[in-house]
Design an enzyme around this catalytic site. Structure first.
Site, short mmCIF file in Angstrom:
data_model
loop_
_atom_site.label_atom_id
_atom_site.label_comp_id
_atom_site.label_asym_id
_atom_site.label_seq_id
_atom_site.Cartn_x
_atom_site.Cartn_y
_atom_site.Cartn_z
CG HIS A 19 20.84 1.03 -0.92
ND1 HIS A 19 19.94 0.31 -1.64
CD2 HIS A 19 22.04 0.45 -1.11
CE1 HIS A 19 20.57 -0.68 -2.26
NE2 HIS A 19 21.84 -0.62 -1.95
CE LYS A 23 24.71 5.21 4.16
NZ LYS A 23 24.68 3.82 3.83
CB THR A 45 28.50 -1.53 4.06
OG1 THR A 45 27.23 -0.99 4.39
CG2 THR A 45 28.34 -2.87 3.35
N GLY A 46 30.80 0.24 5.32
CA GLY A 46 31.51 1.40 5.85
C GLY A 46 30.72 2.54 6.44
CB THR A 47 28.67 5.23 4.91
OG1 THR A 47 29.66 5.43 3.91
CG2 THR A 47 28.13 6.57 5.35
CB THR A 48 25.66 1.38 7.11
OG1 THR A 48 25.10 1.80 5.85
CG2 THR A 48 24.56 0.88 8.02
N GLY A 66 29.41 0.02 0.32
CA GLY A 66 28.84 -0.86 -0.69
C GLY A 66 29.42 -0.66 -2.08
CG ASP A 71 26.66 -4.11 -1.04
OD1 ASP A 71 26.51 -3.78 0.16
OD2 ASP A 71 26.19 -3.46 -1.98
CG ASP A 91 15.91 3.88 -2.20
OD1 ASP A 91 14.74 3.62 -2.52
OD2 ASP A 91 16.37 5.03 -2.18
CG HIS A 98 26.59 -0.80 -5.08
ND1 HIS A 98 26.07 0.46 -4.91
CD2 HIS A 98 26.27 -1.49 -3.96
CE1 HIS A 98 25.46 0.52 -3.75
NE2 HIS A 98 25.56 -0.65 -3.15
CG ASP A 101 28.91 -5.15 -6.38
OD1 ASP A 101 29.20 -6.00 -7.23
OD2 ASP A 101 29.59 -4.12 -6.18
NE ARG A 107 23.49 -16.89 -7.51
CZ ARG A 107 24.56 -17.47 -6.97
NH1 ARG A 107 25.30 -16.84 -6.09
NH2 ARG A 107 24.89 -18.71 -7.30
#
Length: 169
Positions: A19, A23, A45-48, A66, A71, A91, A98, A101, A107
């Site tokens: 999150h 980051k 995920t994209g930015t990360t 995300g 996610d 976080d 989201h 998600d 889960r």
């Protein structure tokens, strides 16, 4: 005598997510563990993913961010057997747009018996485990009977009793 299994290094498929407020923690952790991460296939995920790829100089397969479904994409990869380990610095102090998600991803990792690290301490334990590089194969749950069980609209949301599961009461 060393077994063949102990000699062969294993290339794990690691999903990395963080999150926004986490980051920098994930970036610092990944920099510290760059040599270990370089032995494995990384997905994020994209930015990360862009942040880690730039920072580490390693290839990272990126999915959407995300909030735009990333996610869920990682969850689908887990379900398809394409992820071996999830490192997700989430976080706990900030609500996320989201959140459903995020919960679904955690889960699905539990459903498919995927190791999950949610902070730096647990990530350190997982990445440094001797099981990361040699011979460990997670038990894959067999949901065959459950997946093939007929579901009807009338029983949706109802608990399965012995008689509803096809067993005598």
């Amino acid at each position: 005598m060393t077994s063949k299994m102990e000699k062969e290094a294993v290339r794990r498929r690691i999903a990395l997510i963080a999150h926004d407020n986490k980051k920098s923690d994930l970036r610092d952790w990944a920099k510290f563990n760059r040599a270990l991460l370089a032995r494995h296939h990384l997905c994020a995920t994209g930015t990360t993913g862009l942040l880690l790829s730039d920072e580490l100089g390693l290839p990272v397969t990126c999915v959407q961010t995300g909030p735009l479904g990333g996610d869920q994409q990682i969850g689908a990869k887990i379900t398809d057997g394409e992820i071996d380990l999830l490192i997700f610095f989430w976080d706990p102090l900030e609500p996320q747009p989201h959140d459903p998600d995020v919960k679904a991803l955690l889960r699905i990792a539990m459903v498919w018996n995927i190791p999950v690290a949610c902070n730096r301490a647990s990530a350190d334990f997982l990445i440094s485990s001797p099981l990361m590089g040699h011979g460990y194969r997670r038990l894959e749950p067999d949901y065959g009977e459950r997946a093939s069980r007929p579901h009807s609209a009338s029983s949706a949301g109802q608990p399965h009793t012995a008689s509803s599961a096809g067993q005598p009461a």
